[in-house]
Motif scaffolding. Structure first.
Motif, PDB file in Angstrom:
ATOM      1  N   PHE A 380       0.822  -1.202   0.000  1.00  0.00           N
ATOM      2  CA  PHE A 380       0.000   0.000   0.000  1.00  0.00           C
ATOM      3  C   PHE A 380       0.862   1.261   0.000  1.00  0.00           C
ATOM      4  CE2 PHE A 380      -2.445  -3.295   2.348  1.00  0.00           C
ATOM      5  CZ  PHE A 380      -3.272  -3.598   1.297  1.00  0.00           C
ATOM      6  N   PHE A 383       3.474   2.289   2.756  1.00  0.00           N
ATOM      7  CA  PHE A 383       4.825   1.728   2.703  1.00  0.00           C
ATOM      8  C   PHE A 383       5.696   2.486   1.718  1.00  0.00           C
ATOM      9  CE2 PHE A 383       7.777  -0.889   0.322  1.00  0.00           C
ATOM     10  CZ  PHE A 383       8.682  -1.175   1.331  1.00  0.00           C
ATOM     11  N   MET A 384       5.155   2.708   0.521  1.00  0.00           N
ATOM     12  CA  MET A 384       5.984   3.327  -0.518  1.00  0.00           C
ATOM     13  C   MET A 384       6.421   4.722  -0.072  1.00  0.00           C
ATOM     14  SD  MET A 384       7.588   2.671  -3.074  1.00  0.00           S
ATOM     15  CE  MET A 384       7.291   1.132  -3.883  1.00  0.00           C
ATOM     16  N   PHE A 387       9.036   4.380   2.542  1.00  0.00           N
ATOM     17  CA  PHE A 387      10.274   3.886   1.944  1.00  0.00           C
ATOM     18  C   PHE A 387      11.043   5.001   1.237  1.00  0.00           C
ATOM     19  CE2 PHE A 387      12.216   2.218  -1.965  1.00  0.00           C
ATOM     20  CZ  PHE A 387      13.198   1.452  -1.381  1.00  0.00           C
ATOM     21  N   ILE A 388      10.310   5.819   0.466  1.00  0.00           N
ATOM     22  CA  ILE A 388      10.975   6.901  -0.261  1.00  0.00           C
ATOM     23  C   ILE A 388      11.541   7.926   0.723  1.00  0.00           C
ATOM     24  CG2 ILE A 388      10.619   8.732  -1.954  1.00  0.00           C
ATOM     25  CD1 ILE A 388       8.355   6.972  -3.096  1.00  0.00           C
ATOM     26  N   VAL A 456       1.975   0.570  -5.582  1.00  0.00           N
ATOM     27  CA  VAL A 456       2.751  -0.276  -6.496  1.00  0.00           C
ATOM     28  C   VAL A 456       3.305   0.506  -7.680  1.00  0.00           C
ATOM     29  CG1 VAL A 456       1.577  -2.406  -5.864  1.00  0.00           C
ATOM     30  CG2 VAL A 456       0.678  -1.036  -7.715  1.00  0.00           C
ATOM     31  N   PRO A 458       4.419   4.151  -7.888  1.00  0.00           N
ATOM     32  CA  PRO A 458       4.564   5.522  -7.403  1.00  0.00           C
ATOM     33  C   PRO A 458       5.313   6.425  -8.386  1.00  0.00           C
ATOM     34  CG  PRO A 458       6.230   4.140  -6.411  1.00  0.00           C
ATOM     35  CD  PRO A 458       5.433   3.255  -7.335  1.00  0.00           C
ATOM     36  N   ALA A 459       5.894   5.832  -9.437  1.00  0.00           N
ATOM     37  CA  ALA A 459       6.857   6.572 -10.261  1.00  0.00           C
ATOM     38  C   ALA A 459       6.246   7.852 -10.821  1.00  0.00           C
ATOM     39  CB  ALA A 459       7.356   5.670 -11.382  1.00  0.00           C
ATOM     40  N   ILE A 462       5.706  10.623  -8.167  1.00  0.00           N
ATOM     41  CA  ILE A 462       6.986  11.109  -7.646  1.00  0.00           C
ATOM     42  C   ILE A 462       7.682  11.992  -8.692  1.00  0.00           C
ATOM     43  CG2 ILE A 462       9.336  10.301  -7.255  1.00  0.00           C
ATOM     44  CD1 ILE A 462       7.906  10.304  -4.742  1.00  0.00           C
ATOM     45  N   ASP A 463       7.672  11.553  -9.938  1.00  0.00           N
ATOM     46  CA  ASP A 463       8.306  12.372 -10.981  1.00  0.00           C
ATOM     47  C   ASP A 463       7.641  13.732 -11.087  1.00  0.00           C
ATOM     48  OD1 ASP A 463       9.992  10.336 -11.422  1.00  0.00           O
ATOM     49  OD2 ASP A 463       9.004   9.584 -13.235  1.00  0.00           O
TER      50      ASP A 463
END
Lengths: 473, 508
Positions: A380, A383-384, A387-388, A456, A458-459, A462-463
């Protein structure tokens, strides 16, 4: 083209006028609800329309860029979601509903102004517009038992809020005194030049205080449990989610004023982050009321957001953005469940959720997903985001902070897990079924999909956030 | 990417991961308990059949990762979706896929309430377990490693026994607390190497201090999962309370993730630290073997007995891994598979008794040999396998481990030997009671018509086949791992020799 720059603000302003006229009439609760949902819905589209707008307004005090537009879109989305989940507005009596909607809209408008403000006084005014409207929402709760609990909450909220604002203004006076300007883009080089002067650091730290209050960072968190508990569920849903976006946006802008050699501010942020995480998580462990629990967990999450700021790097700010957007989705998902389970707008204890899997399977699933997401369990978004943030902080060498933050994940899991356990494993006993209407169902499914999708993949976000942050200056 | 042999044809590994997940999603929308049972059975069977292609297509002559898939996932942090299997993970993947249909069958009657949710949890478990063994990207690995906690927690917390709340929360807290530091270590490694690719992190010359800390973070996470003494206390609680299928998954696959973690991460990424900590871990393993054996000897609850025997058996596995030679590691990998088969089978056996007598007490199950001959035949074979009787699978594994152990350190191996004797003691004690009992047996005649059904024989027969197959002809299983293990041992030795040389040079 200028219109696109100011479209969301103008639209919300007009919307607030419409609501204002509705408040004058009698028995307009229904109309005002439909009106405000319509306004919020169209506002999301307007924000999308002006998503790529860029430019300065009002003698450069107001900056429209990708950064502000992302936040505006999220604020509008959050506003819409809160309105949808609180459609029945069980906790607020019918006669004040038009006013309630009006002030909620004004608060949103204030936040929309806030994320675009790049001048100290504009920031102050926008912040106050959003805060004062919020203060008014709290006592509007229906006083069923004559305890006037909501009044106490409102007083606490406003007192702490005013103090925090005072601290912020005091800090602004330092910044102005040191540099002779109130424009952030002019402040930046001047402050960087005198970065090691204590007055500059104190000034910046105090300005941050105003936003720490909104975000509920230790030691500006005292209002949280009482206000969360005393305000109606729908109000809490709003307070817990949307204003935090504005706070993070401005914290990012203010943190940019800190020069790379301003390690004292970084140390301060680090300490506040650690205190927030431990304080929030440890006290949340013993809460019985789910709103109070979410309040304390919110303090801990605010500490996590600071992990991105201590890096003083674009990637770190982007991580904070990602995290707070994720938090918005997770917390709103929780409140969808709370507001639906609460029968007449009363507070929900954790025990009230017993056997929710039988009473309303979809809500139970939503709550389970959002709890595991808040706890930071993959796959979920929680977490991401974590983590980042941890990756960014460790890259800048904050090893102790990262380890303490990681430990907090392990502490926090216990109370999130208790909610999951009650929801899925406990017996409903005599608790009634919960009716879930179509729209609530759709909202919760959409929120769950976002929680998983951001976790799952996030790219993209985030970009986008990184390019938004790097374009601020 | 020289470590990965890309597979340009059918993406076997992705299909294996996503098929159960898709099955779980489909079940979400299909009502009915029997639909759920059959749906889960079909999905797990198809997964198992597809996975057999891995064995036939596996090239045992290379230590590279095969059936590779590599896609960008999150470029900003250089996270990729990288999958691949080598000789170490191949058998574990096959063990998982082949066991899952048996787990579904084993829960056919055992699970009566909320069948659909149960099957969904099992399928999600399968996806994440397979992913853990295939992931070659550390973030992907970690996501699956942690995500698995959710369905496993629910399996214990919803369908568990009387103390399910305690057991499930303990399980979750223990494993999560263990793995938070793993996350920090992963990030630290990423910052050193610039990518999350696991093979990329191997064989790098990290400083000794750095290796220490990373190793300790790894060790905590994996030792809790194994579980090694003194981190084992969650295991008996979780096993006893979990439903049969949960126990089987837990014992057969979940525990292997810990030892797999040692093999995949500790040894090749932090070889010097591994070498330094090796003596302590060997002794911890020996303590685990003896402790598990003695505790199992004292149990009255059959499930607890098997659970504690797991602690002992996993002690053998960690012993085999950390003797750091070829026999030891090959024995350890084979023993991981053996333990998966044997202990899984024993848990299924206990579950079958429980379905009949609603008790796991040894005293209630005494003397049923006379009335349930088929059942006790199976039980006898699995018990013999558990105590490593020659001709069964565990004998081969434990023998290899002890050969490796004696080559490394005679005292350690000598101290582990009593563990094997203890295993015989507690298993024979259980067998004696269950099969014959004494003259004070409770009346078990009512079980006469309740010997194993065809479904239950179908569950146990394949496991028995593997017990004897590995026991009598282990070559096909050992052959696939030779190259990978040789490569792994070389990786560790080269790094250790280098560091020794550095120390010597600095000493002069």
């Amino acid at each position: 083209m200028k219109l696109a720059l100011f479209a969301p603000e103008l639209f919300l302003l007009m919307g607030s006028l419409v609501l204002f006229f509705l408040t004058i009439g009698k028995d307009k609760a229904r109309q005002s609800r439909n009106a405000v949902i319509g306004i919020a819905l169209i506002n999301v589209l307007v924000c999308l329309f002006s998503f790529r707008a860029e430019g300065n307004l009002f003698y450069d005090a107001y900056r429209v860029d990708l950064f502000s537009q992302i936040f505006k879109l999220m604020i509008s989305g959050g506003f819409l979601a809160v309105l949808l989940l609180g459609r029945q507005l069980k906790g607020v009596s019918e006669d004040v509903r038009p006013e309630y909607y009006l002030f909620m809209l004004l608060s949103t408008l204030g936040l929309v102004f806030l994320v675009s403000s790049v001048e100290l006084l504009s920031i102050f005014i926008a912040l106050e517009l959003s805060s004062f409207s919020l203060y008014l929402l709290v006592p509007m709760r229906d006083d069923r038992h004559g305890l006037r609990y909501q009044m106490e909450s409102a007083i606490k909220y406003i007192l702490f809020g005013v103090v925090a604002t005072g601290v912020m203004l005091f800090g602004m006076s330092y910044l102005f005194g040191l540099t002779g300007t109130t424009y952030l883009n002019q402040l930046l080089p001047k402050l960087h030049a005198i970065a090691t002067q204590p007055a500059a650091m104190i000034g910046i730290a105090m300005v941050m205080g105003g936003f720490f209050f909104k975000l509920a960072v230790f030691p500006f968190h005292f209002w949280v449990p009482d206000v969360y508990e005393g305000a109606s569920n729908e109000t809490t849903a709003f307070i817990a989610s949307v204003p935090k976006l504005g706070a993070v946006a401005l914290l990012i802008r203010v943190t940019m004023l800190v020069a790379p050699q301003g390690q004292a501010v970084v140390a301060l942020l680090t300490i506040l982050a650690v205190c927030s995480m431990f304080y929030g998580n440890l006290i949340a462990l013993v809460q019985k009321d789910i709103k109070r629990m979410l309040g304390f967990s919110g303090i801990a999450h605010a500490g996590f957001v600071l992990l991105g700021l201590v890096t003083l790097k674009d990637t770190g700010y982007a991580a904070s953005m990602f995290y707070i957007i994720g938090y918005l989705v997770m917390i709103i998902a929780c409140f969808v469940v709370i507001c639906t389970v609460s029968k007449e707008g009363e507070n929900v204890t954790i025990d009230d959720l017993s056997g929710l899997h039988k009473r309303a399977p979809l809500l139970a699933l939503t709550l389970g997903v959002s709890m595991f997401a808040l706890a930071g369990i993959p796959p979920f978004v929680g977490f991401m985001g974590k983590f980042i943030l941890l990756t960014g902080a460790l890259r800048e060498g904050h090893l102790a902070l990262v380890i303490l933050a990681a430990l907090n994940t392990a502490i926090a899991i216990y109370y999130y897990l208790s909610v999951v356990r009650i929801t899925f494993c406990a017996d409903p006993e005599n608790r009634p079924l919960v009716k879930v209407d179509m729209l609530t169902g759709i909202v919760s499914v959409v929120l769950m999909v976002i929680i998983i999708a951001m976790g799952v993949a996030p790219a993209g976000i985030i970009d986008l956030a990184t390019s938004a942050v790097s374009a601020i200056l | 990417m020289d470590f990965l042999i890309l597979n340009n044809g059918f993406p076997y590994l992705s299909v294996l991961i996503f098929l159960p997940l898709a099955g779980a999603l489909a079940l979400l929308f299909l009502p009915g308990d029997n639909t759920a049972r059959w749906g889960a059975l079909i999905v797990t069977c198809v997964t198992a059949i597809i996975s057999l292609n891995l064995y036939s297509g596996f090239d045992p002559t290379t230590a590279k990762y095969q059936f590779g898939e590599h896609n960008a996932w999150f470029p900003a942090l250089n996270i990729c979706y990288t999958l691949g299997i080598d000789g170490i993970s191949l058998l574990l993947v096959l063990l998982t896929t082949l066991l899952m249909p048996l787990c579904v069958l084993g829960s056919w009657k055992y699970i009566e309430k909320r069948v659909r949710e149960f099957m969904i949890c099992l399928l999600i478990m399968e996806s994440s377990m397979l992913g853990v063994f295939m992931a070659l990207d550390f973030v992907l690995f970690y996501i699956l490693w942690e995500a698995m906690l959710i369905p496993m927690y629910l399996l214990i917390a919803i369908w568990g026994g009387p103390r399910k709340t305690y057991a499930s929360i303990k399980f979750f807290l223990y494993t999560l607390a263990g793995s938070v530091m793993l996350l920090v270590a992963i990030i630290a490694l990423y910052l050193k190497t610039g990518s999350f690719s696991i093979p990329n992190m191997m064989g790098k010359a990290y400083s000794v201090d750095f290796q220490y800390w990373v190793f300790l973070a790894f060790f905590l996470a994996f030792a809790i999962k194994v579980p090694m003494f003194p981190f084992h206390t969650w295991l008996p609680a979780a096993h006893v309370e979990a439903p049969t299928a949960g126990s089987v998954v837990l014992a057969s696959v979940l525990l292997k993730m810990g030892t797999y973690g040692f093999l995949r991460f500790c040894l090749p990424i932090t070889p010097v630290a591994t070498y330094m900590f090796m003596p302590y871990i060997l002794w911890l393993s020996v303590i685990g073997i003896l402790y598990g054996g003695f505790t199992a000897l004292a149990q009255q609850d059959m499930k607890k007995l098997v659970a504690y025997s797991s602690v002992g058996h996993m002690g053998f596995v960690t012993l085999g891994i950390f003797v750091l030679n070829k026999q030891g590691i090959e024995g350890a990998i084979l023993q991981m598979i053996n333990h998966g088969i044997t202990t899984g089978a024993l848990f299924l056996c206990v579950g079958m008794i429980y379905e009949r007598t609603h008790s796991r007490e040894l005293s209630k199950a005494t003397g049923i040999g006379k009335y349930m001959p088929i059942y006790v035949t199976f039980l006898t074979f699995f018990s013999l396998s558990s105590l490593a009787f020659p001709g069964t699978n565990s004998f081969v594994g434990e023998f290899l481990i002890l050969v490796g152990g004696f080559a490394k350190s005679i005292p350690v191996a000598a101290c582990a030997i009593p563990g094997a004797v203890l295993a015989a003691a507690y298993m024979f004690r259980m067998l004696q009671k269950v099969v014959w009992g004494s003259e004070r047996n409770p009346d078990q005649a009512w079980l006469k018509s309740m010997d194993l059904s065809v479904r239950e024989i179908i569950i146990l027969a394949p496991l028995l086949l593997f017990v004897l197959w590995i026991g009598l002809a282990p070559t096909p299983f050992l052959d696939v791992m030779h190259t990978s293990v040789t490569h792994l041992v070389a990786q560790v030795n080269v790094a250790c020799l280098d560091s020794v040389r550095v120390v010597q040079v600095m000493g002069h």
